[in-house]
Design an enzyme around this catalytic site. Structure first.
Site, PDB file in Angstrom:
ATOM      1  N   THR A   1      33.355  38.030  19.813  1.00  0.00           N
ATOM      2  CA  THR A   1      32.659  38.638  20.950  1.00  0.00           C
ATOM      3  C   THR A   1      32.173  40.046  20.633  1.00  0.00           C
ATOM      4  OG1 THR A   1      32.832  39.247  23.286  1.00  0.00           O
ATOM      5  CG2 THR A   1      34.849  39.404  22.006  1.00  0.00           C
ATOM      6  N   ARG A   2      31.085  40.434  21.322  1.00  0.00           N
ATOM      7  CA  ARG A   2      30.588  41.821  21.234  1.00  0.00           C
ATOM      8  C   ARG A   2      30.464  42.395  22.638  1.00  0.00           C
ATOM      9  NH1 ARG A   2      25.067  39.796  22.041  1.00  0.00           N
ATOM     10  NH2 ARG A   2      24.604  41.744  23.089  1.00  0.00           N
TER      11      ARG A   2
ATOM     12  N   HIS B   1      35.470  38.735  30.574  1.00  0.00           N
ATOM     13  CA  HIS B   1      35.780  38.602  31.995  1.00  0.00           C
ATOM     14  C   HIS B   1      36.596  37.330  32.229  1.00  0.00           C
ATOM     15  CE1 HIS B   1      33.217  42.008  32.514  1.00  0.00           C
ATOM     16  NE2 HIS B   1      32.194  41.385  31.940  1.00  0.00           N
TER      17      HIS B   1
ATOM     18  N   HIS C   1      35.555  34.147  30.395  1.00  0.00           N
ATOM     19  CA  HIS C   1      35.931  34.106  28.972  1.00  0.00           C
ATOM     20  C   HIS C   1      37.419  33.836  28.828  1.00  0.00           C
ATOM     21  CE1 HIS C   1      32.504  36.999  29.269  1.00  0.00           C
ATOM     22  NE2 HIS C   1      32.016  36.134  28.403  1.00  0.00           N
TER      23      HIS C   1
ATOM     24  N   ARG D   1      26.462  29.099  23.803  1.00  0.00           N
ATOM     25  CA  ARG D   1      25.023  28.991  23.949  1.00  0.00           C
ATOM     26  C   ARG D   1      24.439  30.268  23.343  1.00  0.00           C
ATOM     27  NH1 ARG D   1      21.111  30.016  27.551  1.00  0.00           N
ATOM     28  NH2 ARG D   1      19.820  28.248  28.164  1.00  0.00           N
TER      29      ARG D   1
END
Ligand code: PPS
Length: 595
Positions: free
Chosen positions: A219-220, A224, A227, A313
């Site tokens: 992740t970058r 929340h 996730h 996605r």
């Protein structure tokens, strides 16, 4: 653990032994062996001594990220920066010349001047920003980078709206240097030290904890509830442990800074079941390369000991192109990963879009939601707007501790810094308005206010500058830099130079906007009125040719195309004009009821 993870240990049944799982129960690194290019103390002394005669190269922040992952094995099997042959092969076929799958060119570009001092067999000392020697490159190859070919084959486009392509065209030198590396020192990091683990350290940790099935979450962004639910579900379904492995090297311009993000991840960690999840920081410089980047991320995670990678996605997506179209299809990354999954040995966990079911107070993958069920979601844009306005961020969307962290670094507009940048002809009324606004803001209180008036700046910051276009641009850039620092740190900057050129005004807008608000006020008093006022007697001198390059008389003034406010002081008192600015600032939320 004394044995190297790359050397197979004799098989021990961990259950029988009743001890830790040995490291060789972990996934094999890419290419079969975890690379470690760090040399011992004696060799370090030898190389440091010899380096006095070698040319040096001060690495860019992105090159430092690449170097760290080559040296520590995160990029196994790479042992250096790519030679032309490897580069060509990777660009064309996603494979190194020995056939190993590798989708992303890792090259070292240097200036022509440095390249001139190099040839095959030379040694190049690679240094960090402070001049500390981190590694030595044994030069094998020097070649000129074909920017178009590189962008087209790696990213599939020449459109510079793609951050990876923009880097190639705007921030890459002409010559690449390839060759093997020896590492003296890994790049220094002083933040979150306990969360930074090399592949070897993370593998040793997994072995110690008995984790051999590990799903990595790349992740970058801040994480929340969606996730959280997704990662928890993925780990549960696979009966695997979870590694939150955020990128803290370089991400997409405009992303939330990694300090804030890491505090958010730390807060989130508390919500997972005990002994199931770990957090480690990855010093990677992302390229936003979509499909190729997804395969690259899988290879890196494999080297760090992970068996699975969540791919969503538009994984590592670069955003929209200059025509507003996406660069890659939403599932192209998943498709390319799937194609190479078997060869990679890392399994893809497709990221399912999770939505909140209000009636159930739970999350569910969108494809499992029964028709007609009421679902809720908040987009990134909506979240930013809520933070800017100081509005509520619901608990169903993000855990309160995460919201709190985001609020600390993204205060509402009424607590953020901002710049009011006046532009206009000499005598248009810029200084008068800036001074009236200054006292009004001081009267309101709440934030420190700094006035960067044209004359004050020319006396203190730019005393050596004249009025050529070049010097005026330097002057405005200096003002912009100071204003951006003030704004970023929560203050108010009032700037009042002529700033006659559109391009540099735009540059300043971009610089300041990244850290707070920017309001351009065009003080549009016509030339005749300014000349008629001629408060300093400069117009008369300019007409007589005593003062050269005088704005409006013998030098251009480019009218701003996008000012937030347009004020003509010929038929307006300073108080009236400043009221308009104050009402605008209030409407935008920069001055609140209780600033
Ligand atoms: S710029 O173009 O933004 O860098 O100019 P700035 O720093 O605002 O400086 C403008 C003030 O310098 C005086 N001055 C001149 N102005 C324009 N052209 C020429 N050639 C020139 N020579 C001196 C002038 O007093 C400007 O102040 P203001 O407050 O605008 O009248």
């Amino acid at each position: 653990m004394t044995a190297s993870p790359s050397e197979p240990l004799p098989f021990r049944n961990p259950a029988k032994a009743g001890q830790q799982t040995s490291e060789n129960h972990l996934i094999t690194p890419h290419g079969g062996k975890l690379v470690d290019l760090m040399v011992d103390a004696d060799r370090t002394t030898e190389l440091k001594g010899a380096s006095r005669d070698w040319p040096s190269w001060d690495l860019t922040p992105r090159q430092i990220c690449d170097l760290e992952l080559i040296l520590n094995g995160g990029f196994s099997p790479l042992k250096g920066f790519m030679t032309r042959a490897d580069f060509d092969s990777v660009a064309e076929s996603m494979r190194l010349t020995d056939g190993t799958l590798w989708p992303m060119p890792i090259t070292l570009d240097v200036t022509d001047q440095v390249a001139e001092g190099l040839s095959e067999g030379s040694k190049l000392a690679l240094r960090d920003e402070e001049g500390v020697m981190l590694a030595v490159l044994h030069v094998d190859d020097l070649w000129e980078i074909d920017r178009e070919a590189k962008a087209q084959s790696v990213f599939g486009t020449l459109d510079q709206a793609h951050p990876g392509v923009a880097h190639i065209f705007q921030r890459t030198n002409n010559i690449a240097v390839g060759g093997r590396l020896e590492g003296l020192q890994l790049p220094a990091h002083y933040d979150f030290r306990t969360l930074r683990r090399t592949p070897r350290e993370l593998r040793a940790r997994f072995a110690k904890l008995g984790w051999n099935k590990v799903v990595a979450f790349q992740t970058r962004n801040p994480m929340h509830r969606a996730h959280f639910e997704l990662t928890l579900r993925a780990a549960r379904e696979l009966e695997a442990n979870l590694l939150i492995h955020p990128v803290v090297g370089m991400t997409k311009p405009g992303d939330v800074d990694h300090y804030t993000r890491v505090r958010c991840y730390q807060a989130l960690l508390e919500h997972y079941p005990q002994h199931t999840v770990d957090l480690s920081l990855l010093p990677l410089a992302m390229r936003m390369g979509g499909p190729r980047e997804a395969v690259w991320h899988a290879i890196i995670r494999k080297n760090y000991g992970c068996t699975h990678l969540v791919v969503g996605r538009d994984h590592a997506g670069p955003g929209k192109d200059s025509k507003g179209e996406p660069f890659y299809g939403p599932y192209e990354a998943q498709e390319l990963f799937k194609k190479h999954e078997e060869e990679l040995g890392v399994q893809m966990v497709p990221f399912k879009l999770m939505v909140y079911l209000e009636d159930d107070d739970s999350y569910m993958p969108i494809d499992e939601v029964p028709e007609g069920t009421k679902t809720l979601s908040i987009s990134g844009t909506e979240l930013r707007a809520r933070l800017a306005d100081g509005r509520e961020i619901p608990e169903w969307f993000t855990f309160p501790e995460v919201a709190e962290e985001l609020r600390r670094t993204h205060p509402p507009r009424s607590k953020q810094g901002f710049t009011v940048f006046f532009t206009g002809l000499s005598g248009a009324g810029k200084s008068t308005l800036a001074n009236v606004l200054l006292v009004k803001l001081l009267e309101m209180g709440g934030r420190p206010v700094t006035l960067l008036d044209g004359d004050i700046v020319r006396k203190n910051l730019s005393s050596e500058l004249g009025f050529s276009k070049e010097h005026r641009d330097i002057n405005i850039r200096r003002i912009g830099f100071v204003a951006s620092e003030i704004t970023k740190n929560g203050g108010i900057a009032l700037c009042a130079p002529i700033a006659p050129y559109e391009r540099v005004r735009k540059e300043v807008r971009e610089l300041v906007s990244s850290g707070g608000g920017f309001v351009l006020v065009h003080v549009a008093t016509p030339l005749e009125v300014c000349e008629d006022r001629d408060r300093k007697g400069l117009y008369a001198k300019a007409r007589e040719g005593i003062i050269k390059e005088f704005t409006g008389i013998s030098d251009p003034y480019e009218e701003p195309k996008d000012p937030e406010l347009h004020l003509d002081t010929s038929d307006m008192s300073p108080e009236e004009a400043v009221q308009k600015i104050i009402l605008y600032l209030e409407k935008q939320g920069f001055i609140g009821i209780n600033p």
